[in-house]
Scaffold this active site. Structure first.
Site, PDB file in Angstrom:
ATOM      1  N   SER A   8      37.035 118.552 -93.650  1.00 47.99           N
ATOM      2  CA  SER A   8      37.501 118.395 -92.272  1.00 47.99           C
ATOM      3  C   SER A   8      36.404 117.761 -91.437  1.00 47.99           C
ATOM      4  O   SER A   8      35.337 118.354 -91.229  1.00 47.99           O
ATOM      5  CB  SER A   8      37.856 119.763 -91.688  1.00 47.99           C
ATOM      6  OG  SER A   8      37.950 119.646 -90.287  1.00 47.99           O
ATOM      7  N   HIS A  33      40.382 115.222 -93.921  1.00 45.08           N
ATOM      8  CA  HIS A  33      41.244 116.040 -93.055  1.00 45.08           C
ATOM      9  C   HIS A  33      40.807 115.797 -91.608  1.00 45.08           C
ATOM     10  O   HIS A  33      39.628 115.946 -91.263  1.00 45.08           O
ATOM     11  CB  HIS A  33      41.107 117.516 -93.431  1.00 45.08           C
ATOM     12  CG  HIS A  33      42.025 118.419 -92.675  1.00 45.08           C
ATOM     13  ND1 HIS A  33      43.361 118.580 -93.003  1.00 45.08           N
ATOM     14  CD2 HIS A  33      41.808 119.222 -91.596  1.00 45.08           C
ATOM     15  CE1 HIS A  33      43.921 119.443 -92.167  1.00 45.08           C
ATOM     16  NE2 HIS A  33      43.012 119.839 -91.296  1.00 45.08           N
ATOM     17  N   ASP A  35      41.390 116.679 -87.694  1.00 49.09           N
ATOM     18  CA  ASP A  35      41.934 117.699 -86.795  1.00 49.09           C
ATOM     19  C   ASP A  35      42.006 117.189 -85.359  1.00 49.09           C
ATOM     20  O   ASP A  35      40.979 117.025 -84.697  1.00 49.09           O
ATOM     21  CB  ASP A  35      41.043 118.945 -86.817  1.00 49.09           C
ATOM     22  CG  ASP A  35      41.185 119.728 -88.105  1.00 49.09           C
ATOM     23  OD1 ASP A  35      42.330 120.049 -88.481  1.00 49.09           O
ATOM     24  OD2 ASP A  35      40.155 120.020 -88.738  1.00 49.09           O
ATOM     25  N   MET A  37      43.123 117.972 -81.595  1.00 47.80           N
ATOM     26  CA  MET A  37      43.440 119.126 -80.729  1.00 47.80           C
ATOM     27  C   MET A  37      43.523 118.691 -79.268  1.00 47.80           C
ATOM     28  O   MET A  37      42.689 117.899 -78.820  1.00 47.80           O
ATOM     29  CB  MET A  37      42.324 120.172 -80.838  1.00 47.80           C
ATOM     30  CG  MET A  37      42.039 120.627 -82.244  1.00 47.80           C
ATOM     31  SD  MET A  37      40.687 121.805 -82.244  1.00 47.80           S
ATOM     32  CE  MET A  37      40.545 122.127 -84.015  1.00 47.80           C
ATOM     33  N   HIS A  66      46.026 116.364 -88.984  1.00 50.19           N
ATOM     34  CA  HIS A  66      46.585 117.661 -88.589  1.00 50.19           C
ATOM     35  C   HIS A  66      46.648 117.702 -87.068  1.00 50.19           C
ATOM     36  O   HIS A  66      45.610 117.791 -86.406  1.00 50.19           O
ATOM     37  CB  HIS A  66      45.646 118.755 -89.164  1.00 50.19           C
ATOM     38  CG  HIS A  66      46.009 120.143 -88.766  1.00 50.19           C
ATOM     39  ND1 HIS A  66      45.149 121.201 -88.967  1.00 50.19           N
ATOM     40  CD2 HIS A  66      47.120 120.668 -88.193  1.00 50.19           C
ATOM     41  CE1 HIS A  66      45.721 122.327 -88.537  1.00 50.19           C
ATOM     42  NE2 HIS A  66      46.908 122.018 -88.054  1.00 50.19           N
ATOM     43  N   MET A  68      47.215 119.434 -83.763  1.00 52.42           N
ATOM     44  CA  MET A  68      47.327 120.717 -83.052  1.00 52.42           C
ATOM     45  C   MET A  68      47.554 120.380 -81.590  1.00 52.42           C
ATOM     46  O   MET A  68      46.690 120.559 -80.727  1.00 52.42           O
ATOM     47  CB  MET A  68      46.038 121.537 -83.269  1.00 52.42           C
ATOM     48  CG  MET A  68      45.978 122.134 -84.665  1.00 52.42           C
ATOM     49  SD  MET A  68      44.315 122.564 -85.178  1.00 52.42           S
ATOM     50  CE  MET A  68      43.766 120.975 -85.795  1.00 52.42           C
ATOM     51  N   MET A 137      47.826 127.901 -92.200  1.00 51.51           N
ATOM     52  CA  MET A 137      46.591 128.156 -91.460  1.00 51.51           C
ATOM     53  C   MET A 137      46.044 129.526 -91.861  1.00 51.51           C
ATOM     54  O   MET A 137      46.726 130.544 -91.709  1.00 51.51           O
ATOM     55  CB  MET A 137      46.839 128.135 -89.944  1.00 51.51           C
ATOM     56  CG  MET A 137      47.186 126.776 -89.362  1.00 51.51           C
ATOM     57  SD  MET A 137      46.026 125.457 -89.742  1.00 51.51           S
ATOM     58  CE  MET A 137      44.479 126.134 -89.152  1.00 51.51           C
ATOM     59  N   ASP A 175      44.131 125.823 -94.815  1.00 49.76           N
ATOM     60  CA  ASP A 175      43.232 125.300 -93.788  1.00 49.76           C
ATOM     61  C   ASP A 175      42.571 126.426 -93.001  1.00 49.76           C
ATOM     62  O   ASP A 175      43.230 127.124 -92.234  1.00 49.76           O
ATOM     63  CB  ASP A 175      44.032 124.391 -92.843  1.00 49.76           C
ATOM     64  CG  ASP A 175      43.135 123.627 -91.888  1.00 49.76           C
ATOM     65  OD1 ASP A 175      41.902 123.725 -92.013  1.00 49.76           O
ATOM     66  OD2 ASP A 175      43.685 122.927 -91.021  1.00 49.76           O
TER      67      ASP A 175
END
Ligand code: DX5
Ligand code: ZN
Length: 218
Positions: A8, A33, A35, A37, A66, A68, A137, A175
């Site tokens: 990540s 990966h 992330d 957010m 991913h 979020m 998660m 994750d």
């Protein structure tokens, strides 16, 4: 089949992002990966398209994005253009998950759904055929470096049974809080992809740590 390792980049040093991307390229890692957010769906803001740019141009492996964020449908096309190969949205952020998943596939990406720790896997029963990946998660999303929630093993086994029973080819990704200690047990429970942030980027030798994660789960 051996487990895929997805470092990540949330845990990378953004002051030397190109070096970090290069390190993952040279390593045995399978995916990046990524992330994203928004500070609304989760209590943290990470990064967005300015970081997708260097990834798209330099990363030589699958970009596993991913999201979020609330209302992720608004950005499906933009992430497709930004080079995402897999786009994962949160079950908890999608009122019309069926439509969101179809939309992702229609834009040429693999479709993923992430479940927060409190969300049971059986909510996905009627959309599993549309999920290329389910991201379980194993921490509450928002930050790297948190401890693994043990209840996750049970969820992985239940989801695995659902996938096998339905004859689906959905991958199970874990994750949060993945370590050299729990990687093997996660694989045994049915995991196909392990995300690792702190375990990789906090290591003295990230390339060796990735190799170790691969060999534990070979
Ligand atoms: C958490 C993120 C994770 C995180 C994993 O909200 O979705 O991908 O970066 O980091 P570690 O492996 O450090 O728990
Ligand atoms: Zn993630």
């Amino acid at each position: 089949m051996s487990v895929k390792i997805a470092p990540s980049i949330l845990s990378a040093d953004f002051g030397k992002l190109y070096d970090e991307i290069d390190m993952i390229n040279r390593s045995e890692a399978d995916w990046f990966h990524v992330d994203v957010m928004d500070g609304v769906f989760v209590p943290n803001i990470s990064f967005g398209f300015p970081v997708m740019k260097p990834l798209k141009s330099h990363a030589q492996k699958t970009l596993d994005v991913h999201l979020m964020i609330v209302d992720p449908d608004r950005y499906t096309q933009t992430f497709a253009e930004a080079g995402a190969n897999i786009l994962t949205v949160h079950y908890e952020a999608c009122t019309h998950l069926h439509r969101s998943l179809a939309n992702i596939r229609n834009h040429g990406m693999k479709a993923g759904v992430a479940l927060n720790p409190h969300t049971p896997v059986n909510v996905l029963q009627d959309v599993l055929d549309m999920c290329d990946l389910v991201c379980i998660m194993s921490v509450n999303p928002g930050f790297g470096g948190q401890s693994f929630i043990e209840q996750t093993y049970k969820k992985v086994s239940t989801l695995k049974e659902m996938i096998v029973a339905g004859g689906h080819s959905t991958l199970i990704e874990i994750d949060g809080g993945v370590t050299l200690k729990n990687a093997q047990a996660l694989q045994n429970a049915g995991a196909n992809v392990l995300v690792a942030g702190n375990t990789v980027f906090g290591a003295a030798d990230p390339i060796a740590t990735i190799a170790e994660l691969k060999s534990i789960t070979a």
